[in-house]
Design an enzyme around this catalytic site. Structure first.
Site, mmCIF file in Angstrom:
data_model
loop_
_atom_site.group_PDB
_atom_site.id
_atom_site.type_symbol
_atom_site.label_atom_id
_atom_site.label_comp_id
_atom_site.label_asym_id
_atom_site.label_seq_id
_atom_site.Cartn_x
_atom_site.Cartn_y
_atom_site.Cartn_z
ATOM 1 N N SER A 125 44.409 81.801 -27.172
ATOM 2 C CA SER A 125 43.166 81.839 -27.934
ATOM 3 C C SER A 125 43.287 82.956 -28.961
ATOM 4 C CB SER A 125 41.984 82.115 -27.003
ATOM 5 O OG SER A 125 40.834 82.492 -27.739
ATOM 6 N N TYR A 132 36.579 86.332 -20.277
ATOM 7 C CA TYR A 132 37.430 85.405 -21.014
ATOM 8 C C TYR A 132 38.523 86.157 -21.778
ATOM 9 C CZ TYR A 132 38.755 81.667 -24.267
ATOM 10 O OH TYR A 132 39.446 80.733 -24.988
#
Length: 231
Positions: A133, A146
């Site tokens: 990501s 996250y």
């Protein structure tokens, strides 16, 4: 002949979103597909194997990879895509939420790699592709669990790359920016000023095309890291 004809690709988190599109694009390029996800129904057909599998369960992972090798052979391409998304500030994140993010985004890929790498190293060929990501390099407020898990998967990937150097097995980390999948449904970003509008996000096919690009380069080319962002 399609560029990946005769190759086998294993893709985790392949029931929806980015993972489903990655499996579809690799299949379009000729690869036989082993798709793993918790919500998949079992399928065993020509060039396609759908296996219900919780990648955070070591026993389930071992069984799924064994089934893949028995039916399709040792995968040439391993795409660690399965994951979870949570947008919460650190003080608001519960113990359980933090553990769940680490399990989905870090423990799962670790278990896949631990089972797969001995086969790839023995064969001295293969390609490990990790879907990270943008937050695996850049911290953002509200991404405590996250972000920690994605920094972790980047670290795991880079250690894997170091350990595989000289073995003939290639590695690629793909770090996409915001991508329009169902993971955003709970947040309704179009109603918030602090999040990007869905129309401005990447599409799953953009990430899948990056995987295809990395996987179809000639053996002399190592695509070590790709960061893709919305324009």
């Amino acid at each position: 002949m399609s560029v990946l004809e005769g190759r086998v690709a294993l893709v985790t988190g392949a029931s929806r979103g980015i993972g489903r599109m990655i499996a579809s694009r690799l299949a379009e390029e000729g690869a036989a597909i082993a798709a793993l996800a918790r919500t998949l129904e079992p399928v065993d057909s020509e060039g396609r194997l759908d296996i219900p599998c919780d990648v955070t369960d070591a026993t389930a992972v071992r069984a799924a990879i064994g089934q893949t090798i028995d039916r399709l052979g040792v995968p040439d391409i391993v795409v660690n895509n399965a994951g979870a998304f949570l947008l919460k500030a650190l003080p608001d994140t519960t113990d359980a939420e933090f553990a769940e993010q680490l399990a989905a985004n870090l423990v799962g890929p670790f278990l896949i790699l631990r089972e797969m790498l001995p086969y790839l190293i023995e064969r001295q060929a293969g390609h490990v592709i990790t879907i990270g990501s943008v937050v695996d390099h850049q911290p953002y407020a509200g991404n405590a669990a996250y972000g920690a898990s994605k920094y972790g998967i980047r670290g795991l990937h880079e250690v894997t790359a170091a350990e595989l150097r000289g073995t003939g097995v290639r590695t690629t980390l793909i770090s996409p920016g915001p991508t329009d999948t169902r993971l955003w449904d709970q947040l309704d970003p179009d109603s918030r000023e602090d999040l990007p509008a869905r129309a401005s996000m990447l599409a799953p096919v953009d990430v899948a095309n990056a995987v295809v690009y990395a996987a179809t380069q000639p053996p002399r080319v190592a695509v070590e890291w790709l960061r893709i962002m919305p324009t």
